[in-house]
Every structure is written in C-alpha cells, then in structure tokens.
Design an enzyme around this catalytic site. Sequence first.
Site, short mmCIF file in Angstrom:
data_model
loop_
_atom_site.label_atom_id
_atom_site.label_comp_id
_atom_site.label_asym_id
_atom_site.label_seq_id
_atom_site.Cartn_x
_atom_site.Cartn_y
_atom_site.Cartn_z
N ARG A 165 35.15 -46.07 18.72
CA ARG A 165 36.25 -45.14 18.98
C ARG A 165 37.43 -45.95 19.50
NH1 ARG A 165 36.76 -46.99 23.20
NH2 ARG A 165 38.31 -45.43 23.66
N GLY A 166 38.57 -45.26 19.63
CA GLY A 166 39.80 -45.97 20.00
C GLY A 166 40.56 -46.29 18.72
N ALA A 167 41.88 -46.01 18.76
CA ALA A 167 42.68 -46.05 17.53
C ALA A 167 42.57 -47.37 16.75
CB ALA A 167 44.14 -45.76 17.89
N ARG B 246 38.22 -38.76 11.71
CA ARG B 246 38.92 -38.35 12.94
C ARG B 246 40.41 -38.22 12.61
NH1 ARG B 246 37.44 -40.97 18.46
NH2 ARG B 246 38.16 -38.92 19.13
N GLN C 169 35.59 -41.98 29.06
CA GLN C 169 35.81 -43.36 28.58
C GLN C 169 36.38 -44.27 29.67
OE1 GLN C 169 36.79 -40.55 27.03
NE2 GLN C 169 36.87 -40.77 24.82
N ASP D 61 47.18 -43.10 20.34
CA ASP D 61 46.52 -42.88 19.05
C ASP D 61 47.53 -42.71 17.93
OD1 ASP D 61 44.74 -41.70 21.37
OD2 ASP D 61 43.46 -42.52 19.80
N ASN E 21 48.03 -39.26 22.81
CA ASN E 21 46.99 -40.07 23.44
C ASN E 21 45.95 -39.12 24.04
OD1 ASN E 21 45.97 -42.71 24.11
ND2 ASN E 21 46.45 -42.27 26.24
N LYS E 22 44.90 -39.69 24.62
CA LYS E 22 43.78 -38.92 25.14
C LYS E 22 44.25 -37.77 26.05
CE LYS E 22 40.34 -39.36 24.31
NZ LYS E 22 39.68 -38.57 23.25
O1 MRU Z 1 38.50 -40.25 21.59
P1 MRU Z 1 38.68 -41.73 21.69
O2 MRU Z 1 37.84 -42.37 22.71
O3 MRU Z 1 38.63 -42.42 20.35
O4 MRU Z 1 40.19 -41.79 22.14
C1 MRU Z 1 40.97 -42.87 21.90
C2 MRU Z 1 41.29 -43.46 23.16
O5 MRU Z 1 40.51 -44.23 23.67
C3 MRU Z 1 42.51 -43.13 23.85
O6 MRU Z 1 43.24 -42.09 23.43
C4 MRU Z 1 43.25 -44.40 24.05
O7 MRU Z 1 43.99 -44.33 25.20
C5 MRU Z 1 44.08 -44.80 22.88
S1 MRU Z 1 44.23 -46.50 22.75
C6 MRU Z 1 43.41 -46.89 21.32
#
Ligand code: MRU
Length: 369
Positions: free
Chosen positions: A57-59, A100, A205, A246, A257-258
């Site tokens: 996970r993570g962009a 996703r 996370q 993201d 973002n999250k």
């Molecule tokens: O749902 P996730 O864990 O894939 O979310 C992504 C993230 O970890 C955050 O939004 C993060 O801050 C973005 S940085 C790649």
Amino acid sequence: MQVQIRGLRKSFRTVRFDAANNSVVLIEQRLLPHRFELISTRNYRETAAAIRDMVVRGAGAIGATAAYGLAQGALAFRGENRRLFKRHLSKVFGELMNARPTAVDPLNAMLEVQAAMVFGKTVEQKQSLALAAAEEFADENVQHCREIGRHGMRLIPHGCTVLTHCNAGWLAFVDIGSATAPLYAAQAAGRKFLVLCDETRPRCQGASLTAWELAQQGVPHKVIVDNAAGHLMQRGKIDLVIVGADRVLGRTGDVANKIGTYTKAVLAHRHRIPFYVAIPLSTIDWKLSSGLAIPIEERDEAEVLGAWGVASGRRRTYVRTANPSSSALNPAFDVTPAELITGIITPVGIIRPKDLWRRRAELGASGDK
Ligand code: MRU
C-alpha cells in the site's frame, strides 16, 4: 532501507521484480510490525489482489507494483499476434487500475510502461520494453525520494518536533519514502529531532508502519492518537507537519491523502504551523481540475468497527470494538485544499501548491498527462 531481522541487518526494497519466475516480490505489510515476510505474486491477478487487499500500500509502492504487474501480464502472454496481445494488455491494465482508485501513481506508472512498449515491433520486443520501463519507474521513484530528502532537510532544524500522518515512509514507496526522506536526510546530517506519528485509524499505518520504520532507523518518535494533534499544537509542541499524498492536482494544488489529513491541515493553519506535502512526480495528476472530482475509496466497514492486533506472542487477531448492531462509514482519503498547504516538497524543489501548474514543464507534465 535496512531492516534488522533475527539479529541481521539487510537491505530491502518494498517492491521488486523476480524475472526468473515472472513474479512481483512484496513485503507483506499487513503483518508488520509483528512479522517481516516477503510474498511473491504468481500472475497479474494476484498482483492486483495484493494491491486491493493492501499487502502492498502507499501511492508510490502501488504505482511500482502496478508497473511490474503490467509487465508481468505482458510477459505471460504467449504468441506473436499483436492484436491479441493488445487486447490482453488492456484487460491487465484495467484490473490493476481498478484495484485502488484514489492514488494516481498506478495510472501514471502504467501509462509509462504502455508508452515504452510502443517502440517494440514484435510481441517479444514489447515484453522486454515493458519490464525495462517498470524497472525504470521503480528506480526513478527511489531517486525522487532521495531528491525530496535533499530539498526537504532544510525544514528540519535541530531540536524540532515534526508531526506526520499515516505512512509515507519507505514502505509506501520503493525505498526511502517521501515524508520520511527529509527526516532521514536530517538524521544523516547529525540533527536530533522528534517525530510524532499519528496513529491513523482505522488501519493504523502510523502506529504500525511509520513507527516501525522509524524504530528500525533509530529516529526518536512517539505515537499519538489522531485526536491529540490539536492539543499539542495549541501548547506549542509541534513545529511542522509533513505528510505524503495519493494524488496532487497539478492544476489547483489540492491534495488527496489518508483520511484525517485535512483535519490536521486545518489545525496547522489555525496555529500558524507550516504544513508540507512530500511527493514524487508520479503523484501529480495534471488532468483533474477540482479536488472534489478525486475518487475517494470507500473501504470495508469492518476496519472502523474493530481493530487488528497481536496478543503477546500470539497470532494476529481482529477484535470488534464498536457496538455489535452499529454500522460504519469508512472513506479512506480526504482532500486538503491548496490554501492550507505551505509547500509541496518535490524532487525539483519546494513549490507553493498554486505554482505547480506554472512550473509544469519542469515537473514532467507532458502532452498526454
Ligand atoms: O491506504 P494506504 O495505506 O495505501 O494509504 C496511502 C498512504 O499511506 C497515505 O495516504 C500516505 O500518506 C500517502 S504517501 C504514499
């Protein structure tokens, strides 16, 4: 990054390709911080499932995984027929793309792989161009994070306290991380500072991944509950905020973002605390012109209604925490408007969100983006 496993320090990338077995090798992030395991996906469908189910996970990390997944799908094709090959690839592309929806990196990554394949005349040539382009995307992701660290380290003076949200560390990229890059660069320069990791409900996370990463790298940190930031800002205990993203809109500077990022940005604005967003160039969406148009992933309500954990030495377990008959809403991301953001830390420098569009050529926007 280096990870200590059973007493030995070893280097890992979050995502890599095993060409001998046509598989994508991933760190199984759902088991962290309790167990460190690698998994290999045997085909593009398993790669898409690993993205969807958040093994990875993570962009940036899902961007590289999608690029490798597309190459993996291309390499699995048998035959010489270019029309059938094209049809097969569009199925692979669609499946990886739908895994996703919020992060734009998978789309940008796969467009790069697709563009590289155009130069191949035969199926075989296209297959090897696809893998080379995926490798290039992954290497560039690491290079971008390194540059983010070089530009961003000036924001981390000796003795400061930095708040971060979710995980925008090396586990969210191929290596190094975006929000963590300035921290690691400042640490390498001998500066001492404290990082506050938002727990980041519902999947935690921050508490599980960012805290684990920082512990592995010897960076002083503390986990805080998501609601503690306002109180700590009011008491002068937070000097700046750095988060990842993201999707950043190149036309407006709005940032997805999250979930919870927007709340932190409003609080930082209220307390005049600088709020930065660190991104590689693959996180920029040059097409959308409104933050409200960014697709926001809705995840399973079970994430909100309970939590995962490990009871001393035992297996990972899910426990229900919410009232048994209640249901939940679970939007996984939110959008922070550009006016709440002090700067975007990019591989080419720190840029005001509203200046992204003016500087688009330098930031790699091309006609097809
Ligand atoms: O749902 P996730 O864990 O894939 O979310 C992504 C993230 O970890 C955050 O939004 C993060 O801050 C973005 S940085 C790649």
